[in-house]
Design a protein around this motif. Structure first.
Motif: not given
Ligand SMILES: Nc1ncnc2c1ncn2[C@@H]1O[C@H](COP(=O)(O)OP(=O)(O)OP(=O)(O)O)[C@@H](O)[C@H]1O
Ligand SMILES: *[C@@H]1O[C@H](CO)[C@@H](O)[C@H](O)[C@H]1NC(C)=O
Length: 267
Positions: A22-32, A51-58
């Motif tokens: 599955g996926s490995c995604m880098t989350d760029l998170v801004s709080l507004t 660090f995100g991505g559904k596959g990697a999270n699981q």
């Protein structure tokens, strides 16, 4: 480690019990405080990379519970990709099949988390020693006459009584106070409307008022969520109208109207 001369055991210890493709995604998170409109630039108050991505999270969750895991994925040969491989290792996940490529960038997700969530609190059934944080932390505090009586210690049997109770609840730190008054509609006060204001409802022939309060609160929640820019007074007028429909037939949920059966000007 496995004893030498026991290859079966060695194999068992090294093989992954959970293999995630599955996926490995880098989350760029801004709080507004809110989401920007198209083309608009707004200030955020926090930013972080996760660090995100559904596959990697699981895979990470299974690994943290003690599973022997392996992640089958491909990230870019870039800094996000390098960091991701390192993150898998930190989580004790096998990177034997985690590949990196020059041909594509590591996947990223731009996430904006807004803090605009509104809370509507209905203190039912009421207790006299309600935790004081409920008054200060809820955006909208909505109760009926009985509940207002228990919470304030005042008798609440008329509009004048409800006005006094609303002011007392404001004194406890409520931002917006609404007290429902049955056939009299409701009374409200807010930061912009600091003196209690009566919002009457239309006269209808009540058949069964059971559940009118919940119909009102449910309708108000609908307007807060879907019509956040509607003035509060207008939301309350419309909630009165919807609750008034609910008192004109028997039962609780069985008397709650559907959108398709209501006048268009309520939406
Ligand atoms: N007789 C009525 N005629 C018109 N509208 C009514 C009537 N009774 C209730 N309503 C509507 O319902 C809303 C809530 O009523 P009320 O204050 O009686 O709540 P409640 O006491 O929590 O109700 P219940 O406990 O029966 O569910 C009112 O603000 C009003 O909009
Ligand atoms: C207000 O709501 C309470 C439930 O919290 C209910 O017991 C009471 O009958 C209601 N009061 C009125 C005036 O309908």
């Amino acid at each position: 480690m496995a004893a030498s001369g026991d290859p079966g055991r060695q194999w068992q210890e090294e093989v992954a019990a959970v293999v995630v493709v599955g996926s490995c995604m880098t989350d760029l998170v801004s709080l507004t405080s809110r989401l920007p409109k198209t083309g608009e630039t707004i200030h955020g108050h926090k930013f972080f990379i996760g660090f995100g991505g559904k596959g990697a999270n699981q895979c990470v969750q299974a690994a943290r519970l003690g599973a022997k895991t392996s992640m089958v994925c491909k990230v870019g040969k870039d800094s996000f990709g390098n960091d991701y491989i390192e993150n898998l290792k930190q989580n004790d996940i096998s990177t034997e099949f985690a590949y990196q490529t020059q041909d594509a960038a590591t996947g990223t997700a731009s996430i904006i988390v807004n803090t605009e969530v509104k809370t509507l609190f209905n203190p039912a059934p009421a207790v006299a020693d309600l935790d004081p944080r409920f008054y200060t932390l809820s955006d909208v505090f909505c109760c009926n006459e009985t509940e207002a009586e228990i919470l304030t210690g005042l008798k609440v049997h008329s509009l004048a009584d409800a006005t006094r109770a609303a002011l007392l609840l404001k004194g406890k730190g409520c931002h917006v106070v609404i007290i429902t008054l049955g056939a009299e509609g409701c009374v409200m006060l807010s930061k912009t409307e600091p003196m209690p204001k009566h919002i009457p409802t239309e006269k209808v022939k009540a058949v069964d008022t059971t559940g009118a309060g919940d119909s009102f609160v449910g309708a108000l929640a609908f307007y807060l969520a879907y019509y956040p820019n509607l003035p509060l007074e207008e939301m309350l007028k419309r909630s009165n109208s919807i609750a008034a429909v609910s008192v004109q037939s028997a039962g609780t949920q069985s008397s709650y109207p559907y959108k398709k059966d209501l006048p268009l000007d309520l939406f």
